[in-house]
Design a protein around this motif. Sequence first.
Motif, mmCIF file in Angstrom:
data_model
loop_
_atom_site.group_PDB
_atom_site.id
_atom_site.type_symbol
_atom_site.label_atom_id
_atom_site.label_comp_id
_atom_site.label_asym_id
_atom_site.label_seq_id
_atom_site.Cartn_x
_atom_site.Cartn_y
_atom_site.Cartn_z
ATOM 1 N N VAL A 288 11.163 -41.772 23.927
ATOM 2 C CA VAL A 288 13.027 -41.601 23.396
ATOM 3 C C VAL A 288 12.425 -40.901 22.565
ATOM 4 O O VAL A 288 12.056 -40.765 21.540
ATOM 5 N N PRO A 289 14.232 -40.204 22.081
ATOM 6 C CA PRO A 289 13.765 -38.786 20.874
ATOM 7 C C PRO A 289 13.485 -39.168 19.392
ATOM 8 O O PRO A 289 14.548 -40.085 19.303
ATOM 9 N N ALA A 290 13.532 -38.831 19.332
ATOM 10 C CA ALA A 290 13.141 -39.099 17.590
ATOM 11 C C ALA A 290 14.767 -39.056 17.199
ATOM 12 O O ALA A 290 15.062 -37.775 17.244
ATOM 13 N N PRO A 291 15.080 -39.330 16.099
ATOM 14 C CA PRO A 291 16.469 -39.430 15.399
ATOM 15 C C PRO A 291 16.426 -37.757 14.905
ATOM 16 O O PRO A 291 18.260 -37.577 14.822
ATOM 17 N N ALA A 292 15.406 -37.176 14.592
ATOM 18 C CA ALA A 292 15.849 -35.336 13.730
ATOM 19 C C ALA A 292 16.244 -34.718 15.316
ATOM 20 O O ALA A 292 16.436 -33.789 14.829
ATOM 21 N N GLN A 293 15.664 -35.449 16.536
ATOM 22 C CA GLN A 293 16.571 -34.495 17.715
ATOM 23 C C GLN A 293 17.265 -35.041 18.584
ATOM 24 O O GLN A 293 17.971 -34.388 19.698
ATOM 25 N N TYR A 294 18.525 -36.278 17.355
ATOM 26 C CA TYR A 294 19.650 -36.389 17.666
ATOM 27 C C TYR A 294 20.185 -35.645 17.711
ATOM 28 O O TYR A 294 20.493 -34.300 16.896
ATOM 29 N N ASP A 295 21.182 -34.936 18.614
ATOM 30 C CA ASP A 295 22.287 -34.442 18.555
ATOM 31 C C ASP A 295 23.742 -35.040 19.538
ATOM 32 O O ASP A 295 23.960 -36.130 19.687
#
Length: 301
Positions: free
Chosen positions: A255-262
């Motif tokens: 699961v991507p980290a929140p900093a990687q959300y786009d």
Amino acid sequence: LCEEVSIFLKPGEMLGLIGESGCGKSITALAATGTLPEPGGYATGEALFNGRSIFAMKPDELRRLRGAEVGVIFQEPAQALNPLLTIGRQLNEVFEFHAEQAAERGLKASQRIPALLERVGFADPDRLLSTYPHELSGGMLQRVVIVMALLLKPSLIIADEPTTALDVTVQAQIMKLLVELKTEEQCGVLLITHNMGLVAQYADRLAVMYAGKVIEESPVDVFLSEPAHPYSRGLLDAIPDLERKHELKAIPGQVPAPAQYDDGCRFRNRCPKAFDACDKPVPVTAMGRDHRVQCWLFSRP
């Protein structure tokens, strides 16, 4: 970081909230009850309970709501109990704090507490009341926290991994109790769990969370027979089938980290069916009655 989370729960209904660890299931429940950890925790939007806005409530209103109208079964029972007070003292505090609401519902601590302790499997409730949390096993603490959440017959029960550390027999007792309460008292139950078996057996509807968003929501029977989102299919494919020999299909990646959300689909880097449009904001598509999915496969540009 959860965004655009929209779920609803009817009286007398159990909604299963599923997804990998770190997807935002527990945070969503905390946000809906105004109990996000501080400092830094805040929620925007709207959370309605019986037509009332929780985010607009004053502190006194929230204190009356929590524990009486909304019961929460916390994921970590050892952290939810005070190690310096006996179990009996902590259970009785619920009635002391919500004395007016308990009286309105005709509930007495001397009757309600032993009755519920017996229903969750304690053979000697009187002896248990004089013990301290450190004297109990993890499974016993879990059952105490469950009793604490149910004492005042709340209209909404948020059960965050309620069967953690319980053996199969006690797990069945707890789930049977939750089903009886939602039927008898017409209360709503939000069941947060990793256990797909519990959802399949006891829930009426389910919502799948991934990286802070609800990506699919449907009746349980529809989900089990016709999962739409590739992530949903991956979750079902990862369940062992004891009736046949087969290789489990793990979902690759993390699961991507929140900093990687786009703005694009947050599952696209792990999705076997991803294509160019997945880099764009994903619309929600209605697949049928009470069945919604957030995936470009069903809304191709």
